[in-house]
Design a protein around this motif. Structure first.
Motif, PDB file in Angstrom:
ATOM      1  N   PHE A   1      81.610  30.188 -16.462  1.00  0.00           N
ATOM      2  CA  PHE A   1      81.447  30.012 -15.024  1.00  0.00           C
ATOM      3  C   PHE A   1      82.002  31.230 -14.288  1.00  0.00           C
ATOM      4  CE2 PHE A   1      81.690  25.856 -16.993  1.00  0.00           C
ATOM      5  CZ  PHE A   1      80.536  25.258 -16.501  1.00  0.00           C
ATOM      6  N   LEU A   2      81.172  31.826 -13.451  1.00  0.00           N
ATOM      7  CA  LEU A   2      81.542  32.995 -12.669  1.00  0.00           C
ATOM      8  C   LEU A   2      81.467  32.653 -11.186  1.00  0.00           C
ATOM      9  CD1 LEU A   2      79.494  35.813 -14.460  1.00  0.00           C
ATOM     10  CD2 LEU A   2      81.844  35.135 -14.907  1.00  0.00           C
ATOM     11  N   ASP A   3      82.395  33.189 -10.453  1.00  0.00           N
ATOM     12  CA  ASP A   3      82.354  33.037  -9.010  1.00  0.00           C
ATOM     13  C   ASP A   3      81.262  33.943  -8.454  1.00  0.00           C
ATOM     14  OD1 ASP A   3      83.321  34.202  -6.217  1.00  0.00           O
ATOM     15  OD2 ASP A   3      84.128  32.166  -6.433  1.00  0.00           O
ATOM     16  N   SER A   4      80.340  33.396  -7.679  1.00  0.00           N
ATOM     17  CA  SER A   4      79.187  34.159  -7.211  1.00  0.00           C
ATOM     18  C   SER A   4      79.601  35.341  -6.334  1.00  0.00           C
ATOM     19  CB  SER A   4      78.223  33.254  -6.453  1.00  0.00           C
ATOM     20  OG  SER A   4      78.872  32.661  -5.341  1.00  0.00           O
ATOM     21  N   ASN A   5      80.629  35.159  -5.486  1.00  0.00           N
ATOM     22  CA  ASN A   5      81.081  36.256  -4.631  1.00  0.00           C
ATOM     23  C   ASN A   5      81.685  37.389  -5.453  1.00  0.00           C
ATOM     24  OD1 ASN A   5      80.299  35.002  -2.222  1.00  0.00           O
ATOM     25  ND2 ASN A   5      82.227  33.852  -2.109  1.00  0.00           N
ATOM     26  N   ASP A   6      82.520  37.005  -6.465  1.00  0.00           N
ATOM     27  CA  ASP A   6      83.109  38.031  -7.329  1.00  0.00           C
ATOM     28  C   ASP A   6      82.020  38.758  -8.109  1.00  0.00           C
ATOM     29  OD1 ASP A   6      85.585  37.347  -6.458  1.00  0.00           O
ATOM     30  OD2 ASP A   6      86.066  36.056  -8.162  1.00  0.00           O
ATOM     31  N   THR A   7      81.034  37.990  -8.560  1.00  0.00           N
ATOM     32  CA  THR A   7      79.941  38.598  -9.321  1.00  0.00           C
ATOM     33  C   THR A   7      79.158  39.575  -8.463  1.00  0.00           C
ATOM     34  OG1 THR A   7      79.736  36.611 -10.688  1.00  0.00           O
ATOM     35  CG2 THR A   7      77.860  38.121 -10.654  1.00  0.00           C
ATOM     36  N   GLU A   8      78.882  39.200  -7.220  1.00  0.00           N
ATOM     37  CA  GLU A   8      78.146  40.080  -6.313  1.00  0.00           C
ATOM     38  C   GLU A   8      78.917  41.369  -6.069  1.00  0.00           C
ATOM     39  OE1 GLU A   8      76.204  40.102  -1.817  1.00  0.00           O
ATOM     40  OE2 GLU A   8      77.312  38.358  -2.537  1.00  0.00           O
ATOM     41  N   GLU A   9      80.235  41.275  -5.883  1.00  0.00           N
ATOM     42  CA  GLU A   9      81.047  42.462  -5.656  1.00  0.00           C
ATOM     43  C   GLU A   9      81.071  43.353  -6.892  1.00  0.00           C
ATOM     44  OE1 GLU A   9      82.426  43.628  -2.854  1.00  0.00           O
ATOM     45  OE2 GLU A   9      81.297  41.995  -1.919  1.00  0.00           O
ATOM     46  N   ALA A  10      81.137  42.708  -8.064  1.00  0.00           N
ATOM     47  CA  ALA A  10      81.162  43.484  -9.302  1.00  0.00           C
ATOM     48  C   ALA A  10      79.848  44.231  -9.501  1.00  0.00           C
ATOM     49  CB  ALA A  10      81.437  42.568 -10.487  1.00  0.00           C
ATOM     50  N   ILE A  11      78.738  43.570  -9.171  1.00  0.00           N
ATOM     51  CA  ILE A  11      77.431  44.214  -9.284  1.00  0.00           C
ATOM     52  C   ILE A  11      77.352  45.404  -8.332  1.00  0.00           C
ATOM     53  CG2 ILE A  11      74.966  43.927  -8.849  1.00  0.00           C
ATOM     54  CD1 ILE A  11      75.234  41.073  -9.892  1.00  0.00           C
ATOM     55  N   LYS A  12      77.849  45.250  -7.121  1.00  0.00           N
ATOM     56  CA  LYS A  12      77.847  46.348  -6.161  1.00  0.00           C
ATOM     57  C   LYS A  12      78.680  47.520  -6.674  1.00  0.00           C
ATOM     58  CE  LYS A  12      77.185  43.620  -1.928  1.00  0.00           C
ATOM     59  NZ  LYS A  12      77.814  43.194  -0.641  1.00  0.00           N
ATOM     60  N   THR A  13      79.842  47.195  -7.259  1.00  0.00           N
ATOM     61  CA  THR A  13      80.713  48.259  -7.782  1.00  0.00           C
ATOM     62  C   THR A  13      80.024  49.012  -8.915  1.00  0.00           C
ATOM     63  OG1 THR A  13      82.690  46.985  -7.202  1.00  0.00           O
ATOM     64  CG2 THR A  13      82.954  48.757  -8.822  1.00  0.00           C
ATOM     65  N   LEU A  14      79.418  48.257  -9.831  1.00  0.00           N
ATOM     66  CA  LEU A  14      78.713  48.885 -10.943  1.00  0.00           C
ATOM     67  C   LEU A  14      77.551  49.727 -10.429  1.00  0.00           C
ATOM     68  CD1 LEU A  14      78.115  49.295 -13.947  1.00  0.00           C
ATOM     69  CD2 LEU A  14      76.780  47.169 -13.883  1.00  0.00           C
ATOM     70  N   SER A  15      76.798  49.196  -9.473  1.00  0.00           N
ATOM     71  CA  SER A  15      75.663  49.921  -8.919  1.00  0.00           C
ATOM     72  C   SER A  15      76.110  51.221  -8.266  1.00  0.00           C
ATOM     73  CB  SER A  15      74.925  49.041  -7.912  1.00  0.00           C
ATOM     74  OG  SER A  15      73.866  49.754  -7.309  1.00  0.00           O
ATOM     75  N   ALA A  16      77.221  51.183  -7.526  1.00  0.00           N
ATOM     76  CA  ALA A  16      77.716  52.386  -6.861  1.00  0.00           C
ATOM     77  C   ALA A  16      78.129  53.445  -7.873  1.00  0.00           C
ATOM     78  CB  ALA A  16      78.889  52.035  -5.952  1.00  0.00           C
ATOM     79  N   LYS A  17      78.764  53.003  -8.955  1.00  0.00           N
ATOM     80  CA  LYS A  17      79.167  53.959  -9.996  1.00  0.00           C
ATOM     81  C   LYS A  17      77.948  54.619 -10.613  1.00  0.00           C
ATOM     82  CE  LYS A  17      83.571  51.880 -11.464  1.00  0.00           C
ATOM     83  NZ  LYS A  17      84.362  53.129 -11.489  1.00  0.00           N
ATOM     84  N   LEU A  18      76.919  53.817 -10.923  1.00  0.00           N
ATOM     85  CA  LEU A  18      75.725  54.363 -11.560  1.00  0.00           C
ATOM     86  C   LEU A  18      74.931  55.241 -10.597  1.00  0.00           C
ATOM     87  CD1 LEU A  18      74.518  51.254 -13.597  1.00  0.00           C
ATOM     88  CD2 LEU A  18      75.628  53.311 -14.476  1.00  0.00           C
TER      89      LEU A  18
END
Length: 284
Positions: A168-185
């Motif tokens: 189970f993942l928190d949707s808000n945390d997941t969204e932030e993590a995706i944004k962070t990964l996207s910014a790095k890439l």
């Protein structure tokens, strides 16, 4: 001419404006050239008459280089030809230069081709005219890679997929993590982003050390990847905090690369058998 003949010719007119008789010279080798578009015998005669004693002594190997094609034949008798020992075969044109180029080694030909490509591009750019808005046809925008514009979702499908598997993942945390990964890439070159995608897709079955991070063995990586600058891509990914190099976990093991993902309050690195296909193929 320098690359073709192995000379160090310099522009003699830079030392003395309109240097009489000669345009290019290499004192050390004793070679010199008059470069002209005039292929006539009269031009050959005029050139030789302008060469003084000091020049003859400094340059025993004098040639006339015709820009284009020379005459079919030359009749060079009497002075100044006999005194300078100048013969018709000392009048060169592009065909004479090309015949010498044909005998160069492969390495020398590659060096020559690279030089001509660079110089042609430089001259072409210097001769460009700007348009009405002051923009030149060739500018830095043509030479750099455009910054990507990621299109992101909130990761709802990934959260739902993992929830069905018991993670189970928190949707808000997941969204932030995706944004962070996207910014790095997005800050990395496209080929480097694709290398990161490749690392994830071809990762090892086992996890990295005592964590659930992904890994890929370095020998395996270097046998699978055939790009020109793998070390450069790995260095950029390591600087971005997306991978790091590790020594073998066991004496007979292989060194490996640990693959990281951004983490917030919840884990953003599901175990390898729980990675959804959408997540697995969307990094680049």
């Amino acid at each position: 001419m320098n690359r073709t003949l192995g000379l160090s010719l310099t522009n003699l007119n830079a030392e003395r404006s309109n240097n009489p008789g000669l345009d290019l010279g290499d004192v050390k080798s004793g070679w010199a050239f008059q470069v002209t578009a005039d292929k006539s015998s009269a031009k050959v005669n005029a050139t030789l008459e302008k060469i003084d004693g000091d020049q003859r002594k400094a340059y025993p190997n004098i040639r006339i280089l015709v820009i284009g094609e020379k005459q079919g034949s030359y009749t060079l008798t009497g002075e100044p030809y006999e005194g300078s020992k100048f013969t018709p075969d000392m009048v060169w044109d592009f065909n004479d230069v090309c015949s010498r180029i044909m005998s160069l080694s492969i390495d020398s030909l590659a060096d020559l081709a690279d030089y001509i490509s660079r110089e042609t591009r430089r001259v072409r750019i210097e001769l460009e005219f700007p348009d009405e808005e002051g923009r030149f046809p060739t500018n830095i925008d043509h030479l750099i890679e455009a910054v990507p514009k990621p299109q992101l979702s909130r990761g709802a499908k990934m959260v739902a997929h993992l929830s069905a598997k018991g993670e189970f993942l928190d949707s808000n945390d997941t969204e932030e993590a995706i944004k962070t990964l996207s910014a790095k890439l997005a800050s990395l070159p496209r080929l480097t982003r694709e290398v990161f995608k490749f690392l994830v897709e071809r990762r090892d079955d086992q996890t990295a050390g005592t964590t659930d991070d992904f890994r890929i063995a370095d020998p395996k990586l270097r046998r699978l990847y055939r790009g020109d600058d793998l070390n450069g891509d790995l260095a950029l990914l390591e600087e971005a905090g997306l991978i790091d190099g590790n020594e073998p976990d066991e004496p007979r093991g292989a060194p490996y690369w640990r693959i990281y993902f951004p983490r917030q309050k919840s884990r953003f690195s599901p175990s390898p058998d729980r990675l959804p296909q959408r997540y697995e193929s969307g990094f680049a």
